[in-house]
Design a protein around this motif. Structure first.
Motif, PDB file in Angstrom:
ATOM      1  N   ASN A   1     185.507  44.287   9.190  1.00  0.00           N
ATOM      2  CA  ASN A   1     184.422  44.813   8.354  1.00  0.00           C
ATOM      3  C   ASN A   1     183.797  43.746   7.464  1.00  0.00           C
ATOM      4  OD1 ASN A   1     184.585  47.441   9.351  1.00  0.00           O
ATOM      5  ND2 ASN A   1     186.162  48.003   7.878  1.00  0.00           N
ATOM      6  N   ASP A   2     184.557  42.698   7.114  1.00  0.00           N
ATOM      7  CA  ASP A   2     184.020  41.627   6.268  1.00  0.00           C
ATOM      8  C   ASP A   2     183.246  40.575   7.061  1.00  0.00           C
ATOM      9  OD1 ASP A   2     185.971  40.116   7.524  1.00  0.00           O
ATOM     10  OD2 ASP A   2     187.070  39.637   5.691  1.00  0.00           O
ATOM     11  N   GLY A   3     183.135  40.769   8.382  1.00  0.00           N
ATOM     12  CA  GLY A   3     182.377  39.855   9.231  1.00  0.00           C
ATOM     13  C   GLY A   3     183.213  38.778   9.892  1.00  0.00           C
ATOM     14  N   SER A   4     184.468  38.626   9.514  1.00  0.00           N
ATOM     15  CA  SER A   4     185.313  37.626  10.157  1.00  0.00           C
ATOM     16  C   SER A   4     185.639  38.058  11.583  1.00  0.00           C
ATOM     17  CB  SER A   4     186.595  37.377   9.346  1.00  0.00           C
ATOM     18  OG  SER A   4     187.289  38.578   9.143  1.00  0.00           O
ATOM     19  N   VAL A   5     185.778  37.065  12.466  1.00  0.00           N
ATOM     20  CA  VAL A   5     185.975  37.324  13.894  1.00  0.00           C
ATOM     21  C   VAL A   5     187.213  36.553  14.361  1.00  0.00           C
ATOM     22  CG1 VAL A   5     184.958  37.087  16.195  1.00  0.00           C
ATOM     23  CG2 VAL A   5     183.504  37.633  14.243  1.00  0.00           C
ATOM     24  N   TYR A   6     188.045  37.215  15.169  1.00  0.00           N
ATOM     25  CA  TYR A   6     189.271  36.612  15.692  1.00  0.00           C
ATOM     26  C   TYR A   6     189.354  36.860  17.189  1.00  0.00           C
ATOM     27  CZ  TYR A   6     190.445  36.808  10.758  1.00  0.00           C
ATOM     28  OH  TYR A   6     190.423  36.669   9.393  1.00  0.00           O
ATOM     29  N   GLN A   7     189.923  35.894  17.913  1.00  0.00           N
ATOM     30  CA  GLN A   7     190.180  36.048  19.339  1.00  0.00           C
ATOM     31  C   GLN A   7     191.665  35.836  19.584  1.00  0.00           C
ATOM     32  OE1 GLN A   7     187.804  33.352  18.661  1.00  0.00           O
ATOM     33  NE2 GLN A   7     186.067  34.737  18.689  1.00  0.00           N
ATOM     34  N   GLY A   8     192.207  36.604  20.521  1.00  0.00           N
ATOM     35  CA  GLY A   8     193.598  36.456  20.896  1.00  0.00           C
ATOM     36  C   GLY A   8     193.961  37.434  21.990  1.00  0.00           C
ATOM     37  N   ILE A   9     195.215  37.412  22.387  1.00  0.00           N
ATOM     38  CA  ILE A   9     195.706  38.335  23.410  1.00  0.00           C
ATOM     39  C   ILE A   9     196.228  39.580  22.716  1.00  0.00           C
ATOM     40  CG2 ILE A   9     197.436  38.684  25.218  1.00  0.00           C
ATOM     41  CD1 ILE A   9     197.302  35.617  25.664  1.00  0.00           C
ATOM     42  N   LEU A  10     195.738  40.734  23.141  1.00  0.00           N
ATOM     43  CA  LEU A  10     196.181  42.006  22.557  1.00  0.00           C
ATOM     44  C   LEU A  10     197.608  42.273  23.022  1.00  0.00           C
ATOM     45  CD1 LEU A  10     195.732  44.546  20.918  1.00  0.00           C
ATOM     46  CD2 LEU A  10     194.503  45.516  22.841  1.00  0.00           C
ATOM     47  N   HIS A  11     198.559  42.057  22.140  1.00  0.00           N
ATOM     48  CA  HIS A  11     199.984  42.154  22.440  1.00  0.00           C
ATOM     49  C   HIS A  11     200.488  43.591  22.384  1.00  0.00           C
ATOM     50  CE1 HIS A  11     204.250  42.166  21.173  1.00  0.00           C
ATOM     51  NE2 HIS A  11     204.370  41.179  22.050  1.00  0.00           N
ATOM     52  N   SER A  12     200.106  44.322  21.323  1.00  0.00           N
ATOM     53  CA  SER A  12     200.602  45.676  21.129  1.00  0.00           C
ATOM     54  C   SER A  12     199.785  46.359  20.038  1.00  0.00           C
ATOM     55  CB  SER A  12     202.089  45.652  20.731  1.00  0.00           C
ATOM     56  OG  SER A  12     202.280  44.870  19.573  1.00  0.00           O
TER      57      SER A  12
ATOM     58  N   ASP B   1     200.201  49.998  17.118  1.00  0.00           N
ATOM     59  CA  ASP B   1     200.968  51.149  16.649  1.00  0.00           C
ATOM     60  C   ASP B   1     199.994  52.143  16.015  1.00  0.00           C
ATOM     61  OD1 ASP B   1     200.413  50.172  14.073  1.00  0.00           O
ATOM     62  OD2 ASP B   1     202.427  49.391  13.755  1.00  0.00           O
ATOM     63  N   MET B   2     200.476  53.002  15.177  1.00  0.00           N
ATOM     64  CA  MET B   2     199.603  54.027  14.585  1.00  0.00           C
ATOM     65  C   MET B   2     198.532  53.432  13.670  1.00  0.00           C
ATOM     66  SD  MET B   2     200.484  56.810  15.925  1.00  0.00           S
ATOM     67  CE  MET B   2     199.558  57.945  14.919  1.00  0.00           C
ATOM     68  N   ASP B   3     198.814  52.284  13.051  1.00  0.00           N
ATOM     69  CA  ASP B   3     197.914  51.740  12.042  1.00  0.00           C
ATOM     70  C   ASP B   3     197.261  50.409  12.373  1.00  0.00           C
ATOM     71  OD1 ASP B   3     198.570  53.878  10.227  1.00  0.00           O
ATOM     72  OD2 ASP B   3     200.469  52.857   9.859  1.00  0.00           O
ATOM     73  N   LYS B   4     197.847  49.638  13.289  1.00  0.00           N
ATOM     74  CA  LYS B   4     197.380  48.264  13.512  1.00  0.00           C
ATOM     75  C   LYS B   4     197.380  47.905  14.990  1.00  0.00           C
ATOM     76  CE  LYS B   4     199.585  46.453   9.345  1.00  0.00           C
ATOM     77  NZ  LYS B   4     200.640  45.567   8.851  1.00  0.00           N
ATOM     78  N   LEU B   5     196.575  46.879  15.300  1.00  0.00           N
ATOM     79  CA  LEU B   5     196.729  46.220  16.586  1.00  0.00           C
ATOM     80  C   LEU B   5     197.226  44.815  16.316  1.00  0.00           C
ATOM     81  CD1 LEU B   5     194.203  44.064  17.225  1.00  0.00           C
ATOM     82  CD2 LEU B   5     193.008  46.151  17.684  1.00  0.00           C
ATOM     83  N   PHE B   6     197.958  44.256  17.283  1.00  0.00           N
ATOM     84  CA  PHE B   6     198.603  42.966  17.095  1.00  0.00           C
ATOM     85  C   PHE B   6     198.118  41.991  18.157  1.00  0.00           C
ATOM     86  CE2 PHE B   6     201.319  46.151  15.267  1.00  0.00           C
ATOM     87  CZ  PHE B   6     201.696  45.586  14.056  1.00  0.00           C
ATOM     88  N   LEU B   7     197.646  40.828  17.685  1.00  0.00           N
ATOM     89  CA  LEU B   7     197.150  39.779  18.574  1.00  0.00           C
ATOM     90  C   LEU B   7     198.086  38.587  18.553  1.00  0.00           C
ATOM     91  CD1 LEU B   7     193.337  39.511  17.739  1.00  0.00           C
ATOM     92  CD2 LEU B   7     194.437  40.913  19.475  1.00  0.00           C
ATOM     93  N   ILE B   8     198.265  37.974  19.720  1.00  0.00           N
ATOM     94  CA  ILE B   8     198.921  36.674  19.801  1.00  0.00           C
ATOM     95  C   ILE B   8     197.817  35.637  19.651  1.00  0.00           C
ATOM     96  CG2 ILE B   8     200.201  35.069  21.253  1.00  0.00           C
ATOM     97  CD1 ILE B   8     201.401  37.517  22.679  1.00  0.00           C
ATOM     98  N   MET B   9     197.946  34.806  18.621  1.00  0.00           N
ATOM     99  CA  MET B   9     196.932  33.796  18.322  1.00  0.00           C
ATOM    100  C   MET B   9     197.624  32.500  17.926  1.00  0.00           C
ATOM    101  SD  MET B   9     194.307  36.156  16.018  1.00  0.00           S
ATOM    102  CE  MET B   9     194.456  35.015  14.724  1.00  0.00           C
TER     103      MET B   9
ATOM    104  N   PRO C   1     202.083  25.996  18.165  1.00  0.00           N
ATOM    105  CA  PRO C   1     202.772  27.280  18.044  1.00  0.00           C
ATOM    106  C   PRO C   1     201.804  28.461  17.952  1.00  0.00           C
ATOM    107  CG  PRO C   1     202.828  26.105  15.972  1.00  0.00           C
ATOM    108  CD  PRO C   1     202.198  25.179  16.975  1.00  0.00           C
ATOM    109  N   PHE C   2     202.277  29.589  18.429  1.00  0.00           N
ATOM    110  CA  PHE C   2     201.514  30.828  18.381  1.00  0.00           C
ATOM    111  C   PHE C   2     202.191  31.788  17.423  1.00  0.00           C
ATOM    112  CE2 PHE C   2     200.257  28.917  22.297  1.00  0.00           C
ATOM    113  CZ  PHE C   2     198.939  29.307  22.487  1.00  0.00           C
ATOM    114  N   GLY C   3     201.452  32.754  16.970  1.00  0.00           N
ATOM    115  CA  GLY C   3     202.006  33.772  16.088  1.00  0.00           C
ATOM    116  C   GLY C   3     201.493  35.141  16.476  1.00  0.00           C
ATOM    117  N   LEU C   4     202.145  36.161  15.976  1.00  0.00           N
ATOM    118  CA  LEU C   4     201.735  37.547  16.191  1.00  0.00           C
ATOM    119  C   LEU C   4     201.114  38.031  14.892  1.00  0.00           C
ATOM    120  CD1 LEU C   4     201.793  39.862  18.265  1.00  0.00           C
ATOM    121  CD2 LEU C   4     203.980  40.542  17.280  1.00  0.00           C
ATOM    122  N   PHE C   5     199.846  38.407  14.929  1.00  0.00           N
ATOM    123  CA  PHE C   5     199.108  38.788  13.739  1.00  0.00           C
ATOM    124  C   PHE C   5     198.640  40.239  13.853  1.00  0.00           C
ATOM    125  CE2 PHE C   5     198.799  34.255  14.214  1.00  0.00           C
ATOM    126  CZ  PHE C   5     199.013  33.781  12.929  1.00  0.00           C
TER     127      PHE C   5
END
Length: 98
Positions: A31-42, A44-52, A76-80
Motif C-alpha cells: 500500500n505504501d508503493g514499495s515493490v518486492y519480487q521473490g518466490i511465493l513460499h507459503s 497463512d491466514m494473515d500473511k504471504l511469505f516470499l523467499i528473497m 544468502p536468502f531469507g523468508l520474509f
C-alpha cells in the motif's frame, strides 16, 4: 444471510491467488508503493511469505558494485512475511517483455 465484510472478501481473494501462484516468482506491491519480487513460499491466514535475497546495506560501495549489482541473487536468502492487509496487489512477475 451471512454478512461478509470487504476485508473478508479481500482475504479470500488473497488466499485464492496465493494458492494459484504458490512456488512461482511473484511481485508484491504494498500500500505504501514499495515493490518486492521473490518466490511465493507459503501463506497463512494473515500473511504471504516470499523467499528473497537478503540485502546487506552495510557493504562498502566497492563490494556492492563488483558483486551485488551484477549478481543480485547471489548470496544468502531469507523468508520474509508480508501481511495481507498491507498488500495493494500481487501476481506473477515477468522480468521480460512478451
Amino acid at each position: 444471510m451471512e454478512h461478509v465484510t470487504h476485508d473478508q472478501r479481500d482475504m479470500k481473494h488473497h488466499h485464492e491467488k496465493s494458492k494459484q501462484h504458490l512456488y512461482q516468482f511473484v511481485q508484491v506491491e504494498m500500500n505504501d508503493g514499495s515493490v518486492y519480487q521473490g518466490i511465493l513460499h507459503s501463506y497463512d491466514m494473515d500473511k504471504l511469505f516470499l523467499i528473497m535475497p537478503k540485502m546487506h546495506h552495510h557493504m562498502s560501495m566497492e563490494l556492492d558494485e563488483s558483486s551485488s549489482r551484477q549478481f543480485p541473487f547471489f548470496g544468502p536468502f531469507g523468508l520474509f512475511g508480508f501481511p495481507f492487509f498491507g498488500i495493494r496487489r500481487f501476481g506473477p512477475f515477468f522480468p521480460f517483455f512478451i
